[in-house]
Enzyme design. Sequence first.
Site, PDB file in Angstrom:
ATOM      1  N   LYS A  89       0.843  -1.197   0.000  1.00 34.39           N
ATOM      2  CA  LYS A  89       0.000   0.000   0.000  1.00 34.39           C
ATOM      3  C   LYS A  89       0.876   1.244   0.000  1.00 34.39           C
ATOM      4  O   LYS A  89       1.809   1.354   0.803  1.00 34.39           O
ATOM      5  CB  LYS A  89      -0.836  -0.019   1.283  1.00 34.39           C
ATOM      6  CG  LYS A  89      -2.305   0.257   1.116  1.00 34.39           C
ATOM      7  CD  LYS A  89      -2.976   0.060   2.471  1.00 34.39           C
ATOM      8  CE  LYS A  89      -4.372   0.554   2.475  1.00 34.39           C
ATOM      9  NZ  LYS A  89      -4.977   0.494   3.811  1.00 34.39           N
TER      10      LYS A  89
HETATM   11  C1  E4P Z   1      -8.478   1.388   3.733  1.00 33.48           C
HETATM   12  O1  E4P Z   1      -7.657   0.697   3.185  1.00 33.48           O
HETATM   13  C2  E4P Z   1      -8.253   2.103   4.971  1.00 33.48           C
HETATM   14  O2  E4P Z   1      -7.494   1.311   5.849  1.00 33.48           O
HETATM   15  C3  E4P Z   1      -9.470   2.523   5.716  1.00 33.48           C
HETATM   16  O3  E4P Z   1     -10.663   2.302   5.066  1.00 33.48           O
HETATM   17  C4  E4P Z   1      -9.245   3.839   6.350  1.00 33.48           C
HETATM   18  O4  E4P Z   1     -10.384   4.467   6.796  1.00 33.48           O
HETATM   19  P1  E4P Z   1     -10.971   4.460   8.262  1.00 33.48           P
HETATM   20  O5  E4P Z   1      -9.894   3.946   9.191  1.00 33.48           O
HETATM   21  O6  E4P Z   1     -11.341   5.857   8.538  1.00 33.48           O
HETATM   22  O7  E4P Z   1     -12.140   3.532   8.185  1.00 33.48           O
END
Ligand code: E4P
Length: 222
Positions: A89
């Site tokens: 990522k």
């Molecule tokens: C996606 O890969 C992220 O980890 C995630 O959806 C981040 O958003 P949140 O922690 O606000 O849900």
Amino acid sequence: MKFFLDSAHVSEIQAALDMWQIDGVTTNPRHVQVSGKPFLKVIQEIGALFKGTDKAVSVQTNPHNHNNAQAIVEEGRKLAELSPNFVIKMPCTEAGFKACYVLCQEGIRANLTLCFSVTQALQAMRMGAQFVSPFIGWKESNAEEVEHFISEIVEVKQNYGFQTEILVAAVRNGRQIAEAAIAGADVVTCGYDVYKAAFEHPYTDMGLTKFQEFWDMTPYDE
Ligand code: E4P
């Protein structure tokens, strides 16, 4: 449509695998911090849960390297060696896009995270990303419209035949899961509690109570 769990909590991931047959996992620095374990330890524990499957586990590179493509590439190579399930990522930044291109040329899969515009999604697709992650919850919190956001990314993907999977992230409720599916997204990633609530409905429970009453009033056999 694939369901990924957004978590770095090993027992939660195991439970979601057993109960819901989730298709993969997305982690981020917040999830890793909340797990209470060191980064490398927890991602390897998660990788072990998926050993022998083709399910993807997204692991995030150091966010401090957001403008250093070479550093993202080097970290991505090291992480990819730890598990064939790992997808690297990196952010939707100029350096992130460049690192994505380099890693994809080497056969290492990338998930372009923190995507907030259709053009960012298009560039992720052009660079060969396996996944691009539009964050709908964060856009909503910023008072931006999300109704057309996902469907426009889907349309762009279809217009040019890109293979990148559209992974809708920061999903807050079951309606948003449905809307992502209706728009034609490939994947949603949600927290454990979001799925749990989304798979339930008060009318299902109310209906069961009614049916149980009638069941109990009826002889089963002569
Ligand atoms: C996606 O890969 C992220 O980890 C995630 O959806 C981040 O958003 P949140 O922690 O606000 O849900």
